[in-house]
Design an enzyme around this catalytic site. Structure first.
Site, PDB file in Angstrom:
ATOM      1  N   LYS A 155      69.305 -26.923  92.962  1.00 60.19           N
ATOM      2  CA  LYS A 155      69.817 -25.663  92.405  1.00 60.19           C
ATOM      3  C   LYS A 155      68.671 -24.879  91.819  1.00 60.19           C
ATOM      4  O   LYS A 155      67.735 -25.487  91.290  1.00 60.19           O
ATOM      5  CB  LYS A 155      70.855 -25.962  91.303  1.00 60.19           C
ATOM      6  CG  LYS A 155      72.100 -26.701  91.772  1.00 60.19           C
ATOM      7  CD  LYS A 155      73.124 -25.759  92.331  1.00 60.19           C
ATOM      8  CE  LYS A 155      74.392 -26.518  92.771  1.00 60.19           C
ATOM      9  NZ  LYS A 155      75.377 -25.699  93.439  1.00 60.19           N
ATOM     10  N   LYS A 181      69.797 -33.239  98.176  1.00 49.83           N
ATOM     11  CA  LYS A 181      70.270 -32.428  99.293  1.00 49.83           C
ATOM     12  C   LYS A 181      70.098 -30.936  99.066  1.00 49.83           C
ATOM     13  O   LYS A 181      70.182 -30.439  97.942  1.00 49.83           O
ATOM     14  CB  LYS A 181      71.730 -32.748  99.614  1.00 49.83           C
ATOM     15  CG  LYS A 181      72.719 -32.307  98.558  1.00 49.83           C
ATOM     16  CD  LYS A 181      74.144 -32.614  98.959  1.00 49.83           C
ATOM     17  CE  LYS A 181      74.749 -31.514  99.794  1.00 49.83           C
ATOM     18  NZ  LYS A 181      74.999 -30.261  99.049  1.00 49.83           N
ATOM     19  N   ASP A 183      71.482 -27.120  99.351  1.00 49.80           N
ATOM     20  CA  ASP A 183      72.828 -26.609  99.186  1.00 49.80           C
ATOM     21  C   ASP A 183      73.300 -25.995 100.504  1.00 49.80           C
ATOM     22  O   ASP A 183      72.515 -25.817 101.426  1.00 49.80           O
ATOM     23  CB  ASP A 183      72.907 -25.636  98.005  1.00 49.80           C
ATOM     24  CG  ASP A 183      74.180 -25.896  97.187  1.00 49.80           C
ATOM     25  OD1 ASP A 183      75.140 -26.463  97.749  1.00 49.80           O
ATOM     26  OD2 ASP A 183      74.214 -25.559  95.996  1.00 49.80           O
ATOM     27  N   HIS A 271      78.797 -31.299 104.960  1.00 53.12           N
ATOM     28  CA  HIS A 271      79.327 -30.409 103.928  1.00 53.12           C
ATOM     29  C   HIS A 271      80.524 -29.687 104.536  1.00 53.12           C
ATOM     30  O   HIS A 271      80.503 -29.348 105.704  1.00 53.12           O
ATOM     31  CB  HIS A 271      78.235 -29.428 103.494  1.00 53.12           C
ATOM     32  CG  HIS A 271      78.542 -28.731 102.200  1.00 53.12           C
ATOM     33  ND1 HIS A 271      79.516 -27.766 102.086  1.00 53.12           N
ATOM     34  CD2 HIS A 271      78.014 -28.869 100.960  1.00 53.12           C
ATOM     35  CE1 HIS A 271      79.554 -27.341 100.817  1.00 53.12           C
ATOM     36  NE2 HIS A 271      78.651 -27.997 100.112  1.00 53.12           N
TER      37      HIS A 271
END
Lengths: 415, 415
Positions: A155, A181, A183, A271
């Site tokens: 992030k 990971k 995003d 995802h």
């Protein structure tokens, strides 16, 4: 009662069908139509029928290929339809969806329709590759066998440079996470080019491995057109990476299957961004259960299935049912490791663990990089929270001797 | 009012943004939240924000990359959000969707959300290939320039052998249709193998061309995993075909873009089966307008956009708006030919023509093969109905001297 728009009768209520020769779909039908008639409209349009009788359909073909309504409940408006296996092309998810989740969602006569479940015979299941590694393969790669795996989502979602990205990944690894990971919306942007990010992050992951003696995994988001996606996966492989992430819904099943069929030997992290455009309305669309089954057929090793306790919607029951399915025996197809992701912080871990158990990857994003002391301590706090639940120590008690966890609890609370 | 969950302010109301540097999304937000706050949650989660403040996000990055809420209407709950172009990877639809149509649909705080429209700067539009032929290219291939094109969907959807398929296609061509297409769930099944169907249908299409002096097109459904899809497209090309059909939603945009990027020189016919899982609820999901824009970027030459008058849902206004968009100037990307398909018969043509006009492919399935005399006369009736509207002759009057049309009207009515 048995009359149907195209002049053929699809009703087969109370009669048996060979489970080994049929795909069985469970639908909710929201419509003013009498339930048997509505069920036949769905059965017809999703198999061989249309709105009028036609000269080109023979009785023999109808008998052999027509879908059969085997249950129709007037009260719940839930129906089960059995489709002869011959209707389907093996190992082709797009074709399957065009049958059982295609035009039927558009019929004027049926304003609401939900595909709740699909059951497949082994013959069909085994026509797919399924996961290359599966849940066991992922644990084996990380050499972590009992506790939940811990993931860190980098992030901000977008905005880190490739150097910052790799640097914060390194801090997260050092703090104790197993997996880092990208995003879902980070792919190959000018501020963070894919190739540079991959090379640098793999390099620092190796460094963290040497320094911690633990195995580390990086899930790089390769979502793009299928040809480009495969190129990026090859690049990850060549750079020494072991895992790639795919936004399975925005990419689509054709791209996902092509990637798996390229047999690159990478763990595939799935995802599910965009799933809620079709899963969220309980009376319309396609259930997450169905999507999870398709992802397992296609070959995802790790799949986002809900957190129950975080910022994202999804009931405990649904998430549990899906996670249970992912780990069950299913033809020759390996089990998939579920991922809990979205709005999680260390204080939520006990609640989450109670619902989901140890066989999961717990992803932290804001609840890690938002730690008052930053990413490294955020990762420590996440690790300490997982440690607490696996050792059955109450979180607040564990926080007494674990300062990073204590600080996380002060910021976000516990539970 | 301007406070937002991750501690940053995304509000930019009443201030201007450079249209050439932003993608602008229009959303409907259904939530109890005050509209400005809700708009900021959406803006944050779909760009660089998360649910808490994080240590890794700098002020400079926020300023450069954050999405900006430029309109928020309390009454209609419609908001417009401007996303800096730097957030997006050029020519990557999966990445675009993971931004503007991803996690935001899953937020607990926002039970309903609809992506109504997307506006792109030319720079972004031109990063895509778009259609290889476009609407004009399709007309040029068929040498039909003024009237609606006429398509026949082979029916039953599934069940014809490859020989029957080609035979009925031949009859439809002879009767006057320009294009024959596979249905959305027919790909490569054992009862109708792809390779045999393609070879035989192309052969009989050539025969029909020689016998009628008209050009004929066959849209073969190649929907499958991306690698397989490209192989099938190459097969069509090699067999002398000019057109392939893709179920764009069940295949997904990654597969579709890979196919277009393979530059095989085939007209791409886009079927939209499954779109209604996300388009049908007016308060949730993604609009067909957005899907049509993505299909045009990806490179579809012909796209199903609704019939207004047939068995499928969709308002006249929406279909018209989409068809208008498909033909408008849009960067360097060619216009797309819309297709009206689903539950049509000759009697509906005047109504349809009034709404949609001449720049469309009108597909007939049941309303052609269901003709009392069969496929050949069904195709004649379809052609005669189109002839009537283009010559401005009332349908019933034209039916007096056109027996096939008269018989169709007796069976299905006119209007």
């Amino acid at each position: 009662m048995s009359q149907i728009v195209d002049g053929y009768n699809y009703l087969h209520l109370g009669r048996s069908v060979k489970k080994s020769e049929h795909i069985i779909a469970t639908f909710f039908i929201g419509s003013q139509m009498e339930i048997n008639k509505a069920a036949q409209v769905v059965a017809g349009e999703s198999s061989i029928g249309t709105w009028t009788d036609i000269k080109t359909l023979s009785k023999a073909t109808f008998k052999k290929l027509s879908a059969k309504v085997i249950q129709a409940d007037r009260r719940t408006r839930i129906v089960k339809i059995a489709y002869p296996l011959a209707l389907f092309e093996p190992s082709n998810i797009a074709q399957l969806l065009s049958d059982v989740a295609g035009n039927i969602f558009s019929m004027k006569a049926i304003p609401n329709l939900r595909l709740i479940d699909l059951e497949f015979p082994d013959k069909y299941i085994n026509s797919f590759l399924g996961p290359a590694f599966g849940a066991d393969g992922v644990r084996h790669k990380l050499k972590v066998y009992k506790r939940p795996l811990i993931g860190a989502i980098m992030k901000p979602k977008l905005g880190l440079s490739w150097k910052q990205h790799a640097h914060f990944a390194y801090l997260a690894f050092k703090g104790g996470v197993d997996l880092v990971k990208d995003d879902e919306n980070l792919t190959d942007q000018t501020f963070n080019p894919f190739d540079k990010r991959v090379r640098e992050t793999v390099k620092l992951a190796r460094k963290a491995e040497q320094e911690t003696g633990q195995k580390k995994l990086c899930a790089f988001n390769i979502s793009a057109s299928a040809n480009e996606m495969i190129k990026r996966a090859e690049f990850v492989k060549k750079a020494g990476g072991h895992c790639a992430m795919v936004d399975i819904m925005t990419v689509g099943f054709s791209g996902l299957q092509a990637l798996r069929q390229a047999r690159l030997g990478l763990i595939l992290h799935g995802h599910r961004a965009m799933h809620s455009t079709m899963t969220r309305n309980p009376k319309h669309g396609i259930s997450m259960t169905v999507i999870a089954k398709l992802a397992r057929l296609a070959g995802i090793d790790q799949l986002h299935t809900g957190t129950v306790v975080g910022k994202m919607e999804g009931t405990a029951r649904e998430t549990n049912d899906i996670n249970k399915f992912l780990s069950c025996k299913w033809g020759r197809i390996k089990p998939v490791m579920p991922i809990a992701s979205g709005g999680l912080h260390p204080g939520l871990v006990p609640q989450l663990y109670k619902v989901i158990g140890p066989n999961v990857i717990i992803n932290f994003g804001g609840g890690l990089h938002g730690h008052p002391k930053g990413t490294y301590q955020g990762a420590q706090a996440a690790f300490q929270a997982v440690e607490a639940v696996t050792k059955r120590i109450p979180l607040k008690k564990h926080a007494k001797s674990n300062i990073a966890l204590a600080e996380a609890i002060i910021k976000w609370g516990a539970g």
